[in-house]
Write a protein that holds these residues in place. Sequence first.
Motif, short mmCIF file in Angstrom:
data_model
loop_
_atom_site.label_atom_id
_atom_site.label_comp_id
_atom_site.label_asym_id
_atom_site.label_seq_id
_atom_site.Cartn_x
_atom_site.Cartn_y
_atom_site.Cartn_z
N ILE A 1 3.79 7.10 -1.96
CA ILE A 1 4.09 6.04 -2.95
C ILE A 1 3.59 4.79 -2.44
O ILE A 1 3.67 4.38 -1.33
CB ILE A 1 5.75 5.74 -3.09
N THR A 2 2.95 3.86 -3.50
CA THR A 2 2.53 2.49 -3.09
C THR A 2 3.37 1.77 -3.59
O THR A 2 4.01 1.37 -4.90
CB THR A 2 0.81 2.39 -3.90
N TYR A 3 4.47 1.08 -2.48
CA TYR A 3 5.20 -0.15 -2.98
C TYR A 3 4.50 -1.25 -2.81
O TYR A 3 3.91 -1.64 -1.57
CB TYR A 3 6.22 -0.05 -1.66
N THR A 4 4.17 -1.78 -3.74
CA THR A 4 3.20 -3.23 -3.66
C THR A 4 4.02 -4.25 -2.94
O THR A 4 3.36 -5.05 -2.60
CB THR A 4 3.22 -3.62 -5.21
N SER A 5 5.26 -4.29 -2.78
CA SER A 5 5.92 -5.20 -1.96
C SER A 5 5.94 -5.01 -0.40
O SER A 5 5.87 -6.11 0.16
CB SER A 5 7.62 -5.24 -2.52
N TYR A 6 5.66 -4.07 0.00
CA TYR A 6 5.59 -3.63 1.25
C TYR A 6 4.32 -4.33 1.84
O TYR A 6 4.25 -5.13 2.83
CB TYR A 6 4.99 -2.13 1.51
N ARG A 7 2.97 -4.69 1.17
CA ARG A 7 1.74 -5.47 1.75
C ARG A 7 2.15 -6.89 1.69
O ARG A 7 1.64 -7.55 2.70
CB ARG A 7 0.68 -5.19 0.89
N ASN A 8 3.26 -7.46 1.38
CA ASN A 8 3.81 -8.62 1.48
C ASN A 8 5.06 -8.88 2.36
O ASN A 8 5.11 -9.57 3.24
CB ASN A 8 3.88 -9.52 0.26
N VAL A 9 6.14 -8.11 1.97
CA VAL A 9 7.23 -8.33 2.78
C VAL A 9 6.99 -7.99 4.37
O VAL A 9 7.56 -8.62 5.06
CB VAL A 9 8.22 -7.29 2.49
N PHE A 10 6.54 -6.98 4.70
CA PHE A 10 6.47 -6.69 6.15
C PHE A 10 5.40 -7.80 6.83
O PHE A 10 5.83 -7.76 7.96
CB PHE A 10 6.00 -5.01 6.37
N PRO A 11 4.31 -7.80 6.34
CA PRO A 11 3.61 -8.64 7.32
C PRO A 11 4.09 -9.86 7.39
O PRO A 11 4.19 -10.84 8.53
CB PRO A 11 2.25 -8.95 6.52
#
Length: 172
Positions: free
Chosen positions: A129-139
């Motif tokens: 699954i590509t959670y688009t928020s992962y790329r911004n939330v975790f960094p």
Amino acid sequence: YGSWACCFTYACWFGLEGLVAAGEPTSSPSIRRGVAYLLARQRPNGGWGEDFTSCYDKSYAEHGMAAYGDGGSGCVPTAWALLALAAADRREGDAAVRRGVRYLMDRQLPGGDWPQEGIAGVFNRACGITYTSYRNVFPIWALGRCARVYGDALDRVLEDGDTGAALAGGKS
């Protein structure tokens, strides 16, 4: 294995975070092993790069982000590793933290986002699954935690272009 995210890096983060929250001393053998595991998997460019193939292969996908990340690293797994290392607050990882923070800062796009890379979310070990928020939330979470844990020393290192041992309490 891999019931929610790319399992080994993600699990190290949760494991270290949980041990610390439960009162385990950061010098304990369990925490030291988790930190050593992550440090051994940092890529030459400063990032970490596991992908969803770890979940169904049940082994760390060392080259997992080669096709979708940057030099085999990805922003999301790098953020998870940094969150874990900062939670463990282990000073032997200072150089790795500096390189990881620099990697995330260099990968940030002009608009403030981070690039969408490979699949970082997994459901039931086999559904990527590509959670688009992962790329911004975790960094951003990782950068904030590293700033809180390492404080002004991190600021000095980054301003000086990562030249010294400021995170270890020294002066650049």
